[in-house]
Write a protein that holds these residues in place. Structure first.
Motif, PDB file in Angstrom:
ATOM      1  N   PRO A  43       0.803  -1.231   0.000  1.00  0.00           N
ATOM      2  CA  PRO A  43       0.000   0.000   0.000  1.00  0.00           C
ATOM      3  C   PRO A  43       0.833   1.276   0.000  1.00  0.00           C
ATOM      4  CG  PRO A  43      -0.911  -1.591   1.533  1.00  0.00           C
ATOM      5  CD  PRO A  43       0.399  -2.145   1.087  1.00  0.00           C
ATOM      6  N   GLU A  44       1.940   1.265   0.743  1.00  0.00           N
ATOM      7  CA  GLU A  44       2.786   2.454   0.820  1.00  0.00           C
ATOM      8  C   GLU A  44       3.682   2.608  -0.405  1.00  0.00           C
ATOM      9  OE1 GLU A  44       1.345   1.370   4.736  1.00  0.00           O
ATOM     10  OE2 GLU A  44       2.474   0.201   3.262  1.00  0.00           O
ATOM     11  N   PHE A  45       3.942   1.497  -1.098  1.00  0.00           N
ATOM     12  CA  PHE A  45       4.833   1.510  -2.252  1.00  0.00           C
ATOM     13  C   PHE A  45       4.165   0.773  -3.411  1.00  0.00           C
ATOM     14  CE2 PHE A  45       7.426   1.711   1.590  1.00  0.00           C
ATOM     15  CZ  PHE A  45       8.256   2.790   1.320  1.00  0.00           C
ATOM     16  N   PRO A  46       3.177   1.412  -4.051  1.00  0.00           N
ATOM     17  CA  PRO A  46       2.424   0.741  -5.117  1.00  0.00           C
ATOM     18  C   PRO A  46       3.272   0.396  -6.341  1.00  0.00           C
ATOM     19  CG  PRO A  46       1.864   3.081  -4.993  1.00  0.00           C
ATOM     20  CD  PRO A  46       2.684   2.769  -3.771  1.00  0.00           C
ATOM     21  N   GLN A  47       4.445   1.019  -6.454  1.00  0.00           N
ATOM     22  CA  GLN A  47       5.345   0.702  -7.574  1.00  0.00           C
ATOM     23  C   GLN A  47       6.207  -0.515  -7.262  1.00  0.00           C
ATOM     24  OE1 GLN A  47       5.883   2.811  -5.184  1.00  0.00           O
ATOM     25  NE2 GLN A  47       7.992   3.582  -5.088  1.00  0.00           N
ATOM     26  N   GLY A  48       6.143  -1.006  -6.045  1.00  0.00           N
ATOM     27  CA  GLY A  48       6.929  -2.155  -5.624  1.00  0.00           C
ATOM     28  C   GLY A  48       8.115  -1.753  -4.778  1.00  0.00           C
ATOM     29  N   VAL A  49       8.446  -2.587  -3.810  1.00  0.00           N
ATOM     30  CA  VAL A  49       9.560  -2.315  -2.910  1.00  0.00           C
ATOM     31  C   VAL A  49      10.054  -3.638  -2.329  1.00  0.00           C
ATOM     32  CG1 VAL A  49       8.081  -2.039  -0.851  1.00  0.00           C
ATOM     33  CG2 VAL A  49      10.325  -0.909  -0.930  1.00  0.00           C
ATOM     34  N   TYR A  50      11.332  -3.737  -2.096  1.00  0.00           N
ATOM     35  CA  TYR A  50      11.827  -4.880  -1.342  1.00  0.00           C
ATOM     36  C   TYR A  50      11.411  -4.676   0.108  1.00  0.00           C
ATOM     37  CZ  TYR A  50      14.708  -8.478   0.704  1.00  0.00           C
ATOM     38  OH  TYR A  50      15.109  -9.588   1.407  1.00  0.00           O
ATOM     39  N   HIS A  51      10.878  -5.706   0.746  1.00  0.00           N
ATOM     40  CA  HIS A  51      10.411  -5.569   2.128  1.00  0.00           C
ATOM     41  C   HIS A  51      10.455  -6.921   2.829  1.00  0.00           C
ATOM     42  CE1 HIS A  51       6.904  -6.541  -0.383  1.00  0.00           C
ATOM     43  NE2 HIS A  51       6.339  -7.062   0.683  1.00  0.00           N
ATOM     44  N   TYR A  52      10.368  -6.863   4.158  1.00  0.00           N
ATOM     45  CA  TYR A  52      10.455  -8.045   5.004  1.00  0.00           C
ATOM     46  C   TYR A  52       9.098  -8.352   5.636  1.00  0.00           C
ATOM     47  CZ  TYR A  52      15.437  -6.813   4.741  1.00  0.00           C
ATOM     48  OH  TYR A  52      16.693  -6.500   4.297  1.00  0.00           O
ATOM     49  N   TYR A  53       9.006  -9.567   6.190  1.00  0.00           N
ATOM     50  CA  TYR A  53       7.787  -9.992   6.879  1.00  0.00           C
ATOM     51  C   TYR A  53       8.103 -10.635   8.223  1.00  0.00           C
ATOM     52  CZ  TYR A  53       5.022  -9.383   2.617  1.00  0.00           C
ATOM     53  OH  TYR A  53       4.389  -8.849   1.528  1.00  0.00           O
ATOM     54  N   THR A  54       7.223 -10.405   9.187  1.00  0.00           N
ATOM     55  CA  THR A  54       7.169 -11.271  10.353  1.00  0.00           C
ATOM     56  C   THR A  54       6.193 -12.390  10.001  1.00  0.00           C
ATOM     57  OG1 THR A  54       5.398  -9.930  11.344  1.00  0.00           O
ATOM     58  CG2 THR A  54       7.668  -9.455  12.024  1.00  0.00           C
ATOM     59  N   THR A  55       6.561 -13.623  10.342  1.00  0.00           N
ATOM     60  CA  THR A  55       5.786 -14.786   9.928  1.00  0.00           C
ATOM     61  C   THR A  55       5.489 -15.697  11.112  1.00  0.00           C
ATOM     62  OG1 THR A  55       7.882 -15.864   9.307  1.00  0.00           O
ATOM     63  CG2 THR A  55       6.629 -14.779   7.551  1.00  0.00           C
ATOM     64  N   ASP A  56       4.567 -16.619  10.897  1.00  0.00           N
ATOM     65  CA  ASP A  56       4.136 -17.509  11.973  1.00  0.00           C
ATOM     66  C   ASP A  56       5.051 -18.709  12.145  1.00  0.00           C
ATOM     67  OD1 ASP A  56       1.792 -16.061  12.740  1.00  0.00           O
ATOM     68  OD2 ASP A  56       0.804 -16.809  10.934  1.00  0.00           O
ATOM     69  N   VAL A  57       5.931 -18.940  11.192  1.00  0.00           N
ATOM     70  CA  VAL A  57       6.866 -20.061  11.263  1.00  0.00           C
ATOM     71  C   VAL A  57       8.283 -19.535  11.036  1.00  0.00           C
ATOM     72  CG1 VAL A  57       5.172 -21.795  10.588  1.00  0.00           C
ATOM     73  CG2 VAL A  57       6.477 -20.613   8.821  1.00  0.00           C
ATOM     74  N   TYR A  58       9.274 -20.389  11.306  1.00  0.00           N
ATOM     75  CA  TYR A  58      10.671 -20.003  11.206  1.00  0.00           C
ATOM     76  C   TYR A  58      10.958 -19.356   9.848  1.00  0.00           C
ATOM     77  CZ  TYR A  58      15.734 -20.308  11.539  1.00  0.00           C
ATOM     78  OH  TYR A  58      17.065 -19.998  11.597  1.00  0.00           O
ATOM     79  N   PRO A  59      11.684 -18.220   9.851  1.00  0.00           N
ATOM     80  CA  PRO A  59      12.460 -17.631  10.951  1.00  0.00           C
ATOM     81  C   PRO A  59      11.701 -16.635  11.824  1.00  0.00           C
ATOM     82  CG  PRO A  59      12.992 -16.502   8.924  1.00  0.00           C
ATOM     83  CD  PRO A  59      12.022 -17.585   8.543  1.00  0.00           C
ATOM     84  N   PHE A  60      10.376 -16.513  11.659  1.00  0.00           N
ATOM     85  CA  PHE A  60       9.523 -15.646  12.472  1.00  0.00           C
ATOM     86  C   PHE A  60       9.809 -14.161  12.234  1.00  0.00           C
ATOM     87  CE2 PHE A  60      10.292 -19.633  14.780  1.00  0.00           C
ATOM     88  CZ  PHE A  60       9.007 -20.139  14.780  1.00  0.00           C
ATOM     89  N   VAL A  61      11.049 -13.756  12.394  1.00  0.00           N
ATOM     90  CA  VAL A  61      11.542 -12.424  12.044  1.00  0.00           C
ATOM     91  C   VAL A  61      12.848 -12.651  11.294  1.00  0.00           C
ATOM     92  CG1 VAL A  61      12.333 -10.174  12.894  1.00  0.00           C
ATOM     93  CG2 VAL A  61      10.535 -11.409  14.116  1.00  0.00           C
ATOM     94  N   GLN A  62      13.114 -11.836  10.282  1.00  0.00           N
ATOM     95  CA  GLN A  62      14.332 -12.055   9.497  1.00  0.00           C
ATOM     96  C   GLN A  62      15.569 -12.010  10.386  1.00  0.00           C
ATOM     97  OE1 GLN A  62      12.717  -9.058   9.393  1.00  0.00           O
ATOM     98  NE2 GLN A  62      14.128  -7.373   8.964  1.00  0.00           N
ATOM     99  N   ARG A  63      16.519 -12.885  10.101  1.00  0.00           N
ATOM    100  CA  ARG A  63      17.774 -12.946  10.859  1.00  0.00           C
ATOM    101  C   ARG A  63      18.907 -12.239  10.112  1.00  0.00           C
ATOM    102  NH1 ARG A  63      16.540 -17.060  14.681  1.00  0.00           N
ATOM    103  NH2 ARG A  63      14.284 -17.255  14.571  1.00  0.00           N
ATOM    104  N   CYS A  64      18.605 -11.706   8.949  1.00  0.00           N
ATOM    105  CA  CYS A  64      19.604 -11.004   8.157  1.00  0.00           C
ATOM    106  C   CYS A  64      18.919  -9.892   7.388  1.00  0.00           C
ATOM    107  CB  CYS A  64      20.311 -11.964   7.196  1.00  0.00           C
ATOM    108  SG  CYS A  64      19.214 -12.875   6.069  1.00  0.00           S
TER     109      CYS A  64
END
Length: 357
Positions: A294-315
């Motif tokens: 929504p904030e970057f309708p042209q596309g952007v590299y971005h990270y996610y918090t997820t329900d399974v490993y790694p849960f939060v990015q480690r790098c």
């Protein structure tokens, strides 16, 4: 939470959430001390100007449960996004963090990240604190808990700072060791620092929890945005359905050599129990992808918090400010590096599991 096994710290136990120094078996996120030039080439198509996106976001919320005020002030100036905060969450927490035994305390947070981030082609730079939430609370997904290869009982492992052993415990995704997390997948360190190991449930909007909206919940230390759980099914179409983003880490089919018995400690107990399998999920080895938001309708590299490993990015794929390369601003931590085959993507292109140009 259930009663912990003998010798295993129970609810509210304190653990330093930073990977201990020393050798460890292969597995989990990319690691190892790497020169900057070995982190890969800049991917020109991922460079983006984030100026104007939440640059004036301010949080000042009285947390009555904690009798503290959650303070976070974001600003953008001179090519940097700055966060000044006190590390207090703006939502309810576990009752184990109220009172004198294991209280959440205010902590000074003053970090900067680039406003014009660019991802690299390598496998990423490992970092202890990869992101900060909009409310000023840090994400610190790793732990200092360790087990040795030759243990015969779980009580021989330790969650305590300075633990020894080759095998690094995960806080989430296992039930043997109790790190005392609350419903926000968070707990506190010795200095009273509240921090997230996974999805910060208390921050999420009703729309996001229902899968009806993406939600930007913070910024990674390399300057790219961090979202919770949901992304578009078509990475190029902001009108496509939302679905839960799946990481590309899987449990190893065969336990690593010299690992403690799986009868004693099931697979998923240790970071080294997981391996990155490119293309097996939606996300790369740093739990990110290039797509519209929504904030970057042209596309952007971005990270996610997820329900399974790694849960939060480690790098992180970009280049963090030196002040954020350790958990407490104490200088660089071990970084990642490209795989022998060159890692995801290619010079001038997006990471390999992202849509082509």
């Amino acid at each position: 939470q259930s009663e912990a096994p003998p010798g295993v710290p129970s609810e509210g136990a304190l653990s330093e959430c930073a990977p201990p120094e020393g050798d460890r078996p292969e597995g989990g996120p990319p690691e190892g001390e790497r020169p900057e030039e070995e982190l890969g080439e800049p991917i020109v198509s991922t460079e983006i100007d984030t100026t104007g996106i939440l640059c004036d976001f301010n949080n000042s919320t009285v947390n009555e449960q904690l009798a503290l005020t959650s303070e976070a002030q974001w600003s953008c100036e001179d090519g940097q996004r700055r966060l000044v905060a006190n590390g207090v969450p703006n939502h309810s927490t576990g009752e184990q963090f109220v009172g004198e035994r294991n209280p959440i305390m205010t902590n000074e947070v003053n970090v900067v990240m680039p406003l014009n981030p660019v991802a690299r082609t390598g496998t990423g730079r490992q970092i202890i604190v990869p992101a900060f939430a909009l409310n000023g609370v840090k994400f610190n997904p790793g732990t200092g808990g360790r087990c040795a290869s030759d243990i015969t009982d779980v009580s021989e492992c330790s969650l305590r700072p300075g633990s020894t052993g080759e095998w690094t415990m995960e806080a989430l995704g296992q039930s043997t060791f109790d790190f005392g997390e609350d419903a926000n997948h968070a707990h506190v360190q010795r200095e009273g620092e509240y921090h997230y190991h996974g999805v910060p449930e208390g921050m999420l909007s009703e729309e996001n929890m229902a899968g009806e909206a993406m939600q930007l919940i913070g910024w990674a230390v390399d300057g790219f945005p961090l979202y919770a759980r949901f992304g578009h099914s078509d990475a190029d179409a902001g009108t496509s359905d939302l679905r839960i983003m799946e990481p590309s880490y899987q449990l190893k089919a065969t336990p690593a050599p010299n690992r403690p018995s799986v009868e004693l400690l099931p697979m998923g107990t240790f970071s080294q129990d997981y391996e990155y399998i490119e293309g097996s999920g939606d996300l790369d080895e740093c739990n990110g992808r290039f797509a519209v938001t929504p904030e970057f309708p042209q596309g952007v590299y971005h990270y996610y918090t997820t329900d399974v490993y790694p849960f939060v990015q480690r790098c992180v794929k970009g280049t963090p400010d030196p002040s954020t390369r350790s958990g407490r601003g104490g200088g660089p931590r071990p970084g990642g590096g490209p795989r022998p085959d060159g890692g995801p993507g290619s010079p001038g292109g997006r990471p390999s599991n992202n849509p082509p140009n």
